[in-house]
Design a protein around this motif. Structure first.
Motif, PDB file in Angstrom:
ATOM      1  N   TYR A  29      35.420  34.637  41.916  1.00  0.00           N
ATOM      2  CA  TYR A  29      36.726  34.604  42.730  1.00  0.00           C
ATOM      3  C   TYR A  29      37.826  34.831  41.743  1.00  0.00           C
ATOM      4  O   TYR A  29      37.992  34.755  40.467  1.00  0.00           O
ATOM      5  CB  TYR A  29      37.040  32.920  43.051  1.00  0.00           C
ATOM      6  N   GLY A  30      38.986  35.538  42.327  1.00  0.00           N
ATOM      7  CA  GLY A  30      40.182  36.044  41.503  1.00  0.00           C
ATOM      8  C   GLY A  30      41.189  34.913  41.871  1.00  0.00           C
ATOM      9  O   GLY A  30      41.465  34.653  42.983  1.00  0.00           O
ATOM     10  N   PRO A  55      45.314  41.693  29.486  1.00  0.00           N
ATOM     11  CA  PRO A  55      45.825  42.159  30.701  1.00  0.00           C
ATOM     12  C   PRO A  55      44.859  41.995  32.016  1.00  0.00           C
ATOM     13  O   PRO A  55      43.929  41.451  31.817  1.00  0.00           O
ATOM     14  CB  PRO A  55      45.802  43.822  30.535  1.00  0.00           C
ATOM     15  N   HIS A  59      43.806  44.644  41.762  1.00  0.00           N
ATOM     16  CA  HIS A  59      42.741  45.027  42.924  1.00  0.00           C
ATOM     17  C   HIS A  59      43.543  45.864  43.923  1.00  0.00           C
ATOM     18  O   HIS A  59      44.682  45.367  44.409  1.00  0.00           O
ATOM     19  CB  HIS A  59      42.246  43.791  43.626  1.00  0.00           C
ATOM     20  N   THR A  90      35.577  48.284  37.462  1.00  0.00           N
ATOM     21  CA  THR A  90      36.765  48.345  37.155  1.00  0.00           C
ATOM     22  C   THR A  90      37.057  49.599  36.022  1.00  0.00           C
ATOM     23  O   THR A  90      36.291  50.054  35.069  1.00  0.00           O
ATOM     24  CB  THR A  90      37.142  47.185  36.538  1.00  0.00           C
ATOM     25  N   LEU A 107      49.977  47.646  27.616  1.00  0.00           N
ATOM     26  CA  LEU A 107      49.061  48.729  27.315  1.00  0.00           C
ATOM     27  C   LEU A 107      49.544  49.900  28.204  1.00  0.00           C
ATOM     28  O   LEU A 107      50.162  49.522  29.426  1.00  0.00           O
ATOM     29  CB  LEU A 107      47.844  48.467  27.700  1.00  0.00           C
ATOM     30  N   VAL A 110      45.974  50.824  33.123  1.00  0.00           N
ATOM     31  CA  VAL A 110      45.795  49.727  33.958  1.00  0.00           C
ATOM     32  C   VAL A 110      44.407  49.694  34.749  1.00  0.00           C
ATOM     33  O   VAL A 110      43.792  50.763  34.843  1.00  0.00           O
ATOM     34  CB  VAL A 110      46.919  49.821  35.313  1.00  0.00           C
ATOM     35  N   ARG A 113      40.505  48.106  40.503  1.00  0.00           N
ATOM     36  CA  ARG A 113      39.156  47.851  41.070  1.00  0.00           C
ATOM     37  C   ARG A 113      39.390  47.416  42.712  1.00  0.00           C
ATOM     38  O   ARG A 113      40.265  46.810  43.015  1.00  0.00           O
ATOM     39  CB  ARG A 113      38.511  46.479  40.454  1.00  0.00           C
ATOM     40  N   ALA A 133      44.601  40.046  39.751  1.00  0.00           N
ATOM     41  CA  ALA A 133      43.778  38.860  39.795  1.00  0.00           C
ATOM     42  C   ALA A 133      42.880  38.932  38.707  1.00  0.00           C
ATOM     43  O   ALA A 133      41.899  39.770  38.640  1.00  0.00           O
ATOM     44  CB  ALA A 133      42.831  38.956  41.281  1.00  0.00           C
ATOM     45  N   PRO A 134      42.875  37.911  37.639  1.00  0.00           N
ATOM     46  CA  PRO A 134      41.922  37.655  36.896  1.00  0.00           C
ATOM     47  C   PRO A 134      41.017  36.752  37.572  1.00  0.00           C
ATOM     48  O   PRO A 134      41.100  36.378  38.612  1.00  0.00           O
ATOM     49  CB  PRO A 134      42.714  37.058  35.849  1.00  0.00           C
ATOM     50  N   SER A 135      39.841  36.104  36.824  1.00  0.00           N
ATOM     51  CA  SER A 135      39.048  35.363  37.383  1.00  0.00           C
ATOM     52  C   SER A 135      39.755  34.086  37.561  1.00  0.00           C
ATOM     53  O   SER A 135      40.540  33.647  36.647  1.00  0.00           O
ATOM     54  CB  SER A 135      37.824  35.231  36.754  1.00  0.00           C
ATOM     55  N   GLU A 172      31.238  39.323  36.463  1.00  0.00           N
ATOM     56  CA  GLU A 172      32.523  40.095  36.576  1.00  0.00           C
ATOM     57  C   GLU A 172      31.885  41.568  36.606  1.00  0.00           C
ATOM     58  O   GLU A 172      31.059  41.914  36.278  1.00  0.00           O
ATOM     59  CB  GLU A 172      33.441  39.705  35.447  1.00  0.00           C
ATOM     60  N   SER A 173      32.928  42.235  37.063  1.00  0.00           N
ATOM     61  CA  SER A 173      32.955  43.834  36.962  1.00  0.00           C
ATOM     62  C   SER A 173      32.565  44.354  35.933  1.00  0.00           C
ATOM     63  O   SER A 173      32.938  43.901  34.613  1.00  0.00           O
ATOM     64  CB  SER A 173      33.971  44.566  37.854  1.00  0.00           C
ATOM     65  N   ILE A 175      33.234  47.302  33.331  1.00  0.00           N
ATOM     66  CA  ILE A 175      34.609  47.709  32.824  1.00  0.00           C
ATOM     67  C   ILE A 175      34.479  49.228  32.352  1.00  0.00           C
ATOM     68  O   ILE A 175      33.568  49.353  31.265  1.00  0.00           O
ATOM     69  CB  ILE A 175      35.536  47.056  32.102  1.00  0.00           C
TER      70      ILE A 175
HETATM   71  O1  TXA Z   1      34.820  41.113  38.607  1.00  0.00           O
HETATM   72  C1  TXA Z   1      36.174  41.049  37.943  1.00  0.00           C
HETATM   73  O2  TXA Z   1      36.203  42.075  37.349  1.00  0.00           O
HETATM   74  C2  TXA Z   1      37.062  39.966  38.491  1.00  0.00           C
HETATM   75  C3  TXA Z   1      37.269  39.829  39.670  1.00  0.00           C
HETATM   76  C4  TXA Z   1      38.271  38.824  40.297  1.00  0.00           C
HETATM   77  O3  TXA Z   1      37.899  41.060  40.076  1.00  0.00           O
HETATM   78  N1  TXA Z   1      38.115  39.887  37.601  1.00  0.00           N
HETATM   79  C5  TXA Z   1      37.970  39.645  36.046  1.00  0.00           C
HETATM   80  O4  TXA Z   1      39.184  39.564  35.466  1.00  0.00           O
HETATM   81  O5  TXA Z   1      36.917  39.341  35.652  1.00  0.00           O
HETATM   82  P1  TXA Z   1      39.364  38.873  34.034  1.00  0.00           P
HETATM   83  O6  TXA Z   1      40.878  38.813  33.825  1.00  0.00           O
HETATM   84  O7  TXA Z   1      38.955  37.536  33.992  1.00  0.00           O
HETATM   85  O8  TXA Z   1      38.797  40.036  33.095  1.00  0.00           O
HETATM   86  C6  TXA Z   1      39.312  41.402  32.957  1.00  0.00           C
HETATM   87  C7  TXA Z   1      38.865  42.050  31.882  1.00  0.00           C
HETATM   88  C8  TXA Z   1      39.910  41.383  30.580  1.00  0.00           C
HETATM   89  O9  TXA Z   1      38.839  41.129  29.633  1.00  0.00           O
HETATM   90  C9  TXA Z   1      40.922  42.198  30.254  1.00  0.00           C
HETATM   91  O10 TXA Z   1      41.085  42.259  28.736  1.00  0.00           O
HETATM   92  C10 TXA Z   1      40.264  43.660  30.674  1.00  0.00           C
HETATM   93  O11 TXA Z   1      39.696  43.274  31.817  1.00  0.00           O
HETATM   94  N2  TXA Z   1      41.224  44.484  31.027  1.00  0.00           N
HETATM   95  C11 TXA Z   1      42.358  44.636  32.059  1.00  0.00           C
HETATM   96  N3  TXA Z   1      43.026  45.561  31.953  1.00  0.00           N
HETATM   97  C12 TXA Z   1      42.717  46.178  30.891  1.00  0.00           C
HETATM   98  C13 TXA Z   1      43.323  47.424  30.272  1.00  0.00           C
HETATM   99  N4  TXA Z   1      44.239  48.092  30.629  1.00  0.00           N
HETATM  100  N5  TXA Z   1      42.739  47.670  28.952  1.00  0.00           N
HETATM  101  C14 TXA Z   1      41.815  47.031  28.453  1.00  0.00           C
HETATM  102  N6  TXA Z   1      41.277  45.914  29.108  1.00  0.00           N
HETATM  103  C15 TXA Z   1      41.612  45.677  30.264  1.00  0.00           C
END
Ligand code: TXA
Ligand code: MG
Length: 316
Positions: A29-30, A55, A59, A90, A107, A110, A113, A133-135, A172-173, A175
């Motif tokens: 969930y986000g 960051p 979505h 992502t 940064l 972006v 996803r 949306a982060p988790s 999570e996804s 990256i």
């Molecule tokens: O599955 C997922 O990715 C879930 C669902 C909700 O989409 N979202 C998720 O978001 O896990 P979050 O915020 O928990 O983790 C995202 C990760 C973080 O570690 C963040 O640092 C990295 O993605 N991230 C996001 N944008 C970035 C960027 N521009 N450069 C480097 N890392 C980035």
């Protein structure tokens, strides 16, 4: 506690007003807000107690929408999006000025996803803006895979929880970033590297550590419940069964621990099923009256690599 329901119009209305809505995706969930509204995005950081250097993923409903957020979408990223979106991937691409700095922590890339969940895709298609949306968990804790998980921890901070049931993938996804047109994996996740590499050829895997949290999801301690976790093979974990322990086992129960203190992730030995149940298992045992969680490492292939990655960070 938050209102929980399947009403996309309600979710749309609240998001358009700049409020927070928890959304289902196939991974976890986000905690969503209008990605182009600084003030709304700031509320995400507050609700999660998330440091501003971490960051957010944005979505989108489609590759076409993703392209409107990037100053130059790499060809390789486009090919990956065409192949794997909607899905648990992502892509980090150069951002356009329209994406607020608060979303990307300053940064110049972006994370984008397109999630594979019917309700959230319908929601995204109905909106005139993308969703940051982060988790939907407090920073550093295990990600939520049901509406109830979200409600327990962030219920008083979110206006509405869009109920999409239990997440299908459960972690999570994956990256992928690009440097000089070279793709590299920055977080192991719900899309297995083997599936990616079958399409791209060999990929460099660069999981960052505490010293350089390029992707802070890579902090060594993350996805962590409150209880102490001991990791190992079944043979190694037998040494700890004298402790007041609960277990998370892959296929078979650990001899020497009461059956009602044990969670088996996949009796049939299916890594996808194990991934789907992992975070709920950590949450359940975190709430159980035990002193320590004994967790079995799974085979290091397919989603097993991401499962072991999450277990190691949870245990760190
Ligand atoms: O599955 C997922 O990715 C879930 C669902 C909700 O989409 N979202 C998720 O978001 O896990 P979050 O915020 O928990 O983790 C995202 C990760 C973080 O570690 C963040 O640092 C990295 O993605 N991230 C996001 N944008 C970035 C960027 N521009 N450069 C480097 N890392 C980035
Ligand atoms: Mg997270």
């Amino acid at each position: 506690m938050a209102e929980i329901g399947k009403d996309i119009h309600r979710a749309k209305q609240l998001l358009t007003e700049g409020q927070l809505v928890a959304i289902p995706t196939e991974t976890v969930y986000g905690l969503a807000a209008n990605a182009l509204n600084d003030k709304a995005v700031l509320e995400i950081f507050k609700a999660k107690s998330r440091p501003h250097f971490d960051p957010l993923i944005v979505h989108v409903a489609s590759l076409a929408q993703a392209e409107t957020l990037s100053s130059s979408f790499p060809e390789k990223a486009k090919a990956l999006a065409q192949k794997f979106w909607p899905g648990p991937l992502t892509l980090l691409v150069p951002k356009k000025e329209t994406v607020p700095d608060i979303v990307t922590s300053g940064l110049n890339t972006v994370g984008l996803r397109c999630p594979d969940h019917v309700l959230t895709l319908q929601l995204l298609q109905s909106l005139s803006f993308p969703l940051a949306a982060p988790s939907a968990n407090p920073f550093g804790y295990v990600s939520p895979t049901t509406p109830q998980h979200v409600n327990e921890q962030l219920g008083d901070k979110v206006a509405y929880i869009l109920d999409g049931g239990e997440c299908r993938v459960g972690i999570e996804s994956t990256i992928v970033g690009f440097e000089n047109e070279q793709g590299m994996v920055l977080r192991l996740g719900g899309l297995a590297i083997e599936n990616l590499e079958a399409f791209t050829g060999p990929l460099h895997v660069q999981l960052h550590s505490n010293s350089n949290p390029h992707a802070p999801g890579q902090l060594q301690s993350h996805y962590a419940p409150g209880k102490k976790i001991i990791l190992g093979t079944q043979a190694q974990l037998r040494a700890y069964t004298h402790l007041h322990a609960g277990t998370i086992m892959f296929q078979h129960a650990l001899p020497g621990v009461a059956p009602n203190q044990q969670i088996i992730l996949s009796p049939g030995g299916d890594l996808e099923e194990a991934a789907q149940h992992l975070f709920a298992a950590l949450r359940t045992l975190d709430k159980t009256a035990i002193d320590v969680i004994l967790a079995e490492l799974v085979p290091e292939h397919g989603l097993g690599r991401a499962i072991n990655d999450r277990l190691r960070r949870a245990a760190y």
